[in-house]
Design a protein around this motif. Structure first.
Motif, PDB file in Angstrom:
ATOM      1  N   THR A 101       0.833  -1.203   0.000  1.00 46.39           N
ATOM      2  CA  THR A 101       0.000   0.000   0.000  1.00 46.39           C
ATOM      3  C   THR A 101       0.863   1.245   0.000  1.00 46.39           C
ATOM      4  N   GLY A 102       1.963   1.209   0.751  1.00 40.51           N
ATOM      5  CA  GLY A 102       2.865   2.354   0.814  1.00 40.51           C
ATOM      6  C   GLY A 102       3.567   2.616  -0.507  1.00 40.51           C
ATOM      7  N   ILE A 103       3.996   1.548  -1.177  1.00 43.16           N
ATOM      8  CA  ILE A 103       4.656   1.715  -2.482  1.00 43.16           C
ATOM      9  C   ILE A 103       3.696   2.357  -3.474  1.00 43.16           C
ATOM     10  N   VAL A 104       2.504   1.808  -3.567  1.00 40.66           N
ATOM     11  CA  VAL A 104       1.510   2.349  -4.499  1.00 40.66           C
ATOM     12  C   VAL A 104       1.143   3.778  -4.106  1.00 40.66           C
ATOM     13  N   GLY A 105       0.973   4.007  -2.819  1.00 42.24           N
ATOM     14  CA  GLY A 105       0.598   5.337  -2.339  1.00 42.24           C
ATOM     15  C   GLY A 105       1.669   6.378  -2.561  1.00 42.24           C
ATOM     16  N   SER A 106       2.935   5.957  -2.615  1.00 36.33           N
ATOM     17  CA  SER A 106       4.024   6.921  -2.811  1.00 36.33           C
ATOM     18  C   SER A 106       3.955   7.584  -4.177  1.00 36.33           C
ATOM     19  N   TYR A 107       3.194   7.011  -5.082  1.00 37.25           N
ATOM     20  CA  TYR A 107       3.004   7.610  -6.409  1.00 37.25           C
ATOM     21  C   TYR A 107       1.635   8.281  -6.529  1.00 37.25           C
ATOM     22  N   GLY A 108       0.983   8.481  -5.399  1.00 37.59           N
ATOM     23  CA  GLY A 108      -0.322   9.133  -5.399  1.00 37.59           C
ATOM     24  C   GLY A 108      -1.445   8.234  -5.882  1.00 37.59           C
ATOM     25  N   LEU A 109      -1.242   6.919  -5.784  1.00 39.60           N
ATOM     26  CA  LEU A 109      -2.225   5.955  -6.281  1.00 39.60           C
ATOM     27  C   LEU A 109      -2.800   5.124  -5.142  1.00 39.60           C
ATOM     28  N   LYS A 110      -3.915   4.454  -5.436  1.00 35.78           N
ATOM     29  CA  LYS A 110      -4.499   3.468  -4.538  1.00 35.78           C
ATOM     30  C   LYS A 110      -4.662   2.153  -5.303  1.00 35.78           C
ATOM     31  N   ILE A 111      -4.700   1.059  -4.566  1.00 34.81           N
ATOM     32  CA  ILE A 111      -5.067  -0.218  -5.168  1.00 34.81           C
ATOM     33  C   ILE A 111      -6.588  -0.270  -5.240  1.00 34.81           C
ATOM     34  N   SER A 112      -7.127  -0.410  -6.442  1.00 37.78           N
ATOM     35  CA  SER A 112      -8.591  -0.453  -6.576  1.00 37.78           C
ATOM     36  C   SER A 112      -9.123  -1.828  -6.183  1.00 37.78           C
ATOM     37  N   GLU A 113      -8.557  -2.861  -6.752  1.00 37.18           N
ATOM     38  CA  GLU A 113      -8.890  -4.249  -6.433  1.00 37.18           C
ATOM     39  C   GLU A 113      -7.686  -5.119  -6.784  1.00 37.18           C
ATOM     40  N   LEU A 114      -7.652  -6.301  -6.217  1.00 31.82           N
ATOM     41  CA  LEU A 114      -6.794  -7.369  -6.721  1.00 31.82           C
ATOM     42  C   LEU A 114      -7.597  -8.177  -7.737  1.00 31.82           C
ATOM     43  N   SER A 115      -6.885  -8.867  -8.613  1.00 32.93           N
ATOM     44  CA  SER A 115      -7.533  -9.706  -9.621  1.00 32.93           C
ATOM     45  C   SER A 115      -6.991 -11.127  -9.562  1.00 32.93           C
ATOM     46  N   THR A 116      -7.914 -12.103  -9.589  1.00 29.82           N
ATOM     47  CA  THR A 116      -7.533 -13.509  -9.756  1.00 29.82           C
ATOM     48  C   THR A 116      -8.293 -14.094 -10.951  1.00 29.82           C
ATOM     49  N   HIS A 117      -8.323 -13.365 -12.051  1.00 31.19           N
ATOM     50  CA  HIS A 117      -9.046 -13.869 -13.222  1.00 31.19           C
ATOM     51  C   HIS A 117      -8.544 -15.257 -13.640  1.00 31.19           C
ATOM     52  N   LEU A 118      -7.238 -15.425 -13.721  1.00 32.42           N
ATOM     53  CA  LEU A 118      -6.701 -16.691 -14.222  1.00 32.42           C
ATOM     54  C   LEU A 118      -6.881 -17.818 -13.206  1.00 32.42           C
ATOM     55  N   GLN A 119      -6.695 -17.501 -11.919  1.00 30.12           N
ATOM     56  CA  GLN A 119      -6.926 -18.524 -10.893  1.00 30.12           C
ATOM     57  C   GLN A 119      -8.405 -18.890 -10.805  1.00 30.12           C
ATOM     58  N   GLY A 120      -9.291 -17.884 -10.880  1.00 32.95           N
ATOM     59  CA  GLY A 120     -10.722 -18.161 -10.849  1.00 32.95           C
ATOM     60  C   GLY A 120     -11.151 -19.059 -12.002  1.00 32.95           C
ATOM     61  N   GLN A 121     -10.552 -18.842 -13.172  1.00 32.17           N
ATOM     62  CA  GLN A 121     -10.853 -19.692 -14.319  1.00 32.17           C
ATOM     63  C   GLN A 121     -10.600 -21.163 -13.991  1.00 32.17           C
ATOM     64  N   LEU A 122      -9.563 -21.425 -13.202  1.00 33.38           N
ATOM     65  CA  LEU A 122      -9.162 -22.804 -12.909  1.00 33.38           C
ATOM     66  C   LEU A 122      -9.968 -23.455 -11.788  1.00 33.38           C
ATOM     67  N   VAL A 123     -10.862 -22.697 -11.162  1.00 33.79           N
ATOM     68  CA  VAL A 123     -11.754 -23.304 -10.170  1.00 33.79           C
ATOM     69  C   VAL A 123     -12.688 -24.301 -10.856  1.00 33.79           C
ATOM     70  N   ALA A 124     -13.036 -24.036 -12.118  1.00 32.46           N
ATOM     71  CA  ALA A 124     -13.929 -24.931 -12.857  1.00 32.46           C
ATOM     72  C   ALA A 124     -13.483 -24.986 -14.315  1.00 32.46           C
ATOM     73  N   VAL A 125     -12.942 -26.122 -14.719  1.00 35.72           N
ATOM     74  CA  VAL A 125     -12.480 -26.317 -16.092  1.00 35.72           C
ATOM     75  C   VAL A 125     -13.057 -27.621 -16.630  1.00 35.72           C
ATOM     76  N   HIS A 126     -13.753 -27.554 -17.747  1.00 38.98           N
ATOM     77  CA  HIS A 126     -14.208 -28.772 -18.402  1.00 38.98           C
ATOM     78  C   HIS A 126     -12.999 -29.473 -19.023  1.00 38.98           C
ATOM     79  N   PRO A 127     -12.966 -30.815 -18.989  1.00 39.98           N
ATOM     80  CA  PRO A 127     -11.816 -31.534 -19.543  1.00 39.98           C
ATOM     81  C   PRO A 127     -11.466 -31.162 -20.981  1.00 39.98           C
ATOM     82  N   ALA A 128     -12.449 -30.701 -21.749  1.00 38.05           N
ATOM     83  CA  ALA A 128     -12.166 -30.309 -23.134  1.00 38.05           C
ATOM     84  C   ALA A 128     -11.166 -29.165 -23.212  1.00 38.05           C
ATOM     85  N   TYR A 129     -11.071 -28.395 -22.120  1.00 33.22           N
ATOM     86  CA  TYR A 129     -10.198 -27.218 -22.113  1.00 33.22           C
ATOM     87  C   TYR A 129      -8.962 -27.401 -21.234  1.00 33.22           C
ATOM     88  N   ASP A 130      -8.730 -28.604 -20.733  1.00 30.27           N
ATOM     89  CA  ASP A 130      -7.614 -28.822 -19.812  1.00 30.27           C
ATOM     90  C   ASP A 130      -6.284 -28.330 -20.374  1.00 30.27           C
TER      91      ASP A 130
END
Length: 350
Positions: free
Chosen positions: A65-94
């Motif tokens: 938070t301090g590193i990001v804040g030192s540039y006048g920014l905030k963290i809006s959100e974290l993202s786990t798009h790729l990890q979330g995708q792997l919570v449910a994968v049909h074998p066709a897409y393994d």
């Protein structure tokens, strides 16, 4: 009403091995130079965040938070798009999705899923440690290959698919609830949550879990010709994150919403930089202000034509111009009258 926060930028499409996109410090300096106010951080690259460490160490989270804040920014959100995708994968897409997981887990769907679930648990606690209240992810998919009903689907297949998806996500949703963070599923082609109907099917399957929320990205609705304005009317109470990404749909006598297996450049529906497509962002920002959206407006760059750095520079300005600073007074306050119960009764003929 609340003025939404922004502009922020999703870093996923900018991260590379070249400066300034190869470290948290330098990419934050770059984002600040374009007048972004926030960064949405993907969580698979330890140069930018060690997700497990952020979950287990409040000190480390404060340092981020301090590193990001030192540039006048905030963290809006974290993202786990790729990890979330792997919570449910049909074998066709393994094989296609194996690249999202660590090399040691590739070829082992069970261990890959367990790793993905643990990643989401880390993300819940890391978000809390960072003082965040929303998290961006994908739902994954067991059913996408069946979206067109040919051959005829066996009765109960879709219902069973959503039941299984809910079984996988409910413990994760409960972990996010324990940490006071909303899970914002990006409603997206290729996921089991790709429109309003599928979101409602999932919501029913998870017993209307209060943390099962939405990352609203209208570009995905243009490509499937869904009314992206009315979508806000239907689901505004669940929209807790927002990607500003443009799109256009130009059907021909040869292709329409399915795209004819063409490249992004040649598809009827394609993503564009903010302001270069067909989306009515003026109405979207007005709707979100009307419904008191309190989150961030996050630029996501996905364009088959424009350079990403030009898209980012223009995108920051585009969002700034569209964010509505909400009013704290009624326009006709100058003509207001004092409260007078006796007068009110008289005017009502009482």
């Amino acid at each position: 009403m609340t003025t939404m926060q922004g502009p922020a930028v999703f870093l996923a499409q900018f991260i590379s091995d070249k400066a300034p996109f190869n470290s948290l410090e330098s990419i934050c300096q770059w984002a600040a130079s374009l007048d972004f106010k926030g960064v949405q951080i993907p969580t698979l690259d330890s140069r930018f965040i060690d997700l497990q460490k952020a979950a287990e160490s409040k000190t480390y989270a404060d340092e981020l938070t301090g590193i990001v804040g030192s540039y006048g920014l905030k963290i809006s959100e974290l993202s786990t798009h790729l990890q979330g995708q792997l919570v449910a994968v049909h074998p066709a897409y393994d094989d296609f999705f194996d690249g999202f997981a660590p090399k040691a887990l590739r070829g082992n769907p069970k261990e890959r899923q367990e790793w993905a679930v643990q990643q989401l648990h880390y993300a819940a606690k890391a978000s809390q440690n960072l003082g965040l209240n929303a998290h961006a992810t994908f739902s994954g998919s067991l059913l996408w290959q069946y979206f067109h009903p040919w051959p005829q689907r066996p009765p109960g297949l879709i219902e069973d698919g959503f039941k299984e998806l809910a079984n996988r996500w409910l413990p994760i949703l409960n972990e996010f609830d324990k940490n006071g963070v909303d899970v914002c599923y990006e409603i997206h082609p290729g996921e089991d949550l790709f429109d309003g109907e599928t979101y409602e099917m999932f919501l029913k399957a998870v017993n209307n879990h209060e943390r099962a929320c939405i990352l609203y990205d209208p570009s995905h609705f243009v490509l499937q010709q869904l009314d992206y304005i009315q979508y806000i009317d239907f689901y505004h109470e669940r929209i807790k994150a927002f990607h500003v990404k443009d799109a256009e749909f130009n059907p021909t006598g040869k292709q329409g919403t399915f795209g004819g297996y063409q490249s992004w450049l040649n598809r009827a529906g394609r993503y564009r930089s903010p302001g270069d497509g067909q989306i009515d962002f003026k109405t979207i920002f007005s709707k979100l202000a009307q419904y008191d959206y309190k989150g961030w407006a996050v630029m996501e760059w996905e364009c088959c034509l424009k350079n990403q750095e030009d898209g980012a520079r223009e995108g920051a300005e585009f969002i700034k111009k569209h964010i509505i600073k909400v009013t704290d007074k009624a326009f006709d306050d100058f003509a207001a009258v004092e409260t007078n119960t006796q007068l009110n009764r008289k005017n009502l003929g009482l």
